[in-house]
Scaffold this active site. Sequence first.
Site, PDB file in Angstrom:
ATOM      1  N   PRO A  73      40.688  34.585  33.974  1.00 44.09           N
ATOM      2  CG  PRO A  73      39.534  33.213  32.476  1.00 44.09           C
ATOM      3  CD  PRO A  73      40.468  34.390  32.532  1.00 44.09           C
ATOM      4  CB  CYS A  74      41.040  32.727  39.391  1.00 41.15           C
ATOM      5  SG  CYS A  74      39.404  32.130  39.861  1.00 41.15           S
ATOM      6  N   PRO A  75      40.840  29.794  37.616  1.00 42.98           N
ATOM      7  CG  PRO A  75      38.851  28.779  36.890  1.00 42.98           C
ATOM      8  CD  PRO A  75      39.585  30.091  36.892  1.00 42.98           C
TER       9      PRO A  75
END
Length: 312
Positions: A73-75
């Site tokens: 995940p990039c968040p």
Amino acid sequence: MQFTSLEICAGAGGQALGLERAGFSHVALIEIEPSACQTLRLNRPDWNVIEGDVRLFQGEGYDGIDLLAGGVPCPPFSKAGKQLGKDDERDLFPEAIRLAKETDPKAIMLENVRGLLDPKFENYRNHITEQFAKLGYLGQWKLLYAADYGVSQLRPRVLFVALKNEYTNFFKWPEPNSEQPKTVGELLFDLMSENNWQGAHNWRLKAAQIAPTLVAVQKNTAVLTWDLHDPNAHGRSWVWMVQVCGIVRRLKTFTGMPRLTVRMTARIQGFPDDWQFFGKKTPMYRQIGNAFPPPVAEAVGRQIIKALKKEN
């Protein structure tokens, strides 16, 4: 010679498709989002798709694979968020390290957003590299642009590739393609003109460049938009927004800026037209916006295979 891979956070299959084209056979793909899992099953019924939280997945039984891959995940690292990094509960780099220990792959490939290269995350990048080094891997970080590998979109992504020491000297990052990718106008002209829309030719001229970056946004507003808020965008005037709605019905005399359909956005992301997406429009747009362009995954995957063959 068959090369095997285990992929975490598989999403809609952009990375998996690219690695398949490169020559990898997937022993399992782990994904938590139900609609993305259905997309994977829809396109590859023979893939072993495991629906669930990667933090609950145990790697025993998959030891000895050639590649552990994933788009974690990039968040935690995205400039669109708070950039909490390792303090964000969505950070799954520790799970990738755990699974590398459990499965003992020959190589690792992890993808994330450009924000991970920000100076504020230097210590964390070093920590990740050191943790893999303790397991016998030498890792490299690299910023790649999708447009360099045939995708009609800039889409900068950070890649972390680590290999067992015996293969390290044989790995080289893929060279950019010698030819420029198609402009968005060239890429989508057939879809824009399929209903005999009279404005298609003018639209093609206005869209005579590659796209910036497709971004997944929250539901009930826009799901994909052009990321032109970057200060380096130089005020480009063609800001298009894709809203959650039905496929555009372009009247022949329509003169406004048409919305991009699911198929159009998927093509911009590098998916082939026969790759289907499962779910309502919001989940489909989100799957596409979060995907890793298949051509980039393929280019890196081919280089990893060359390294495993000790060819470079």
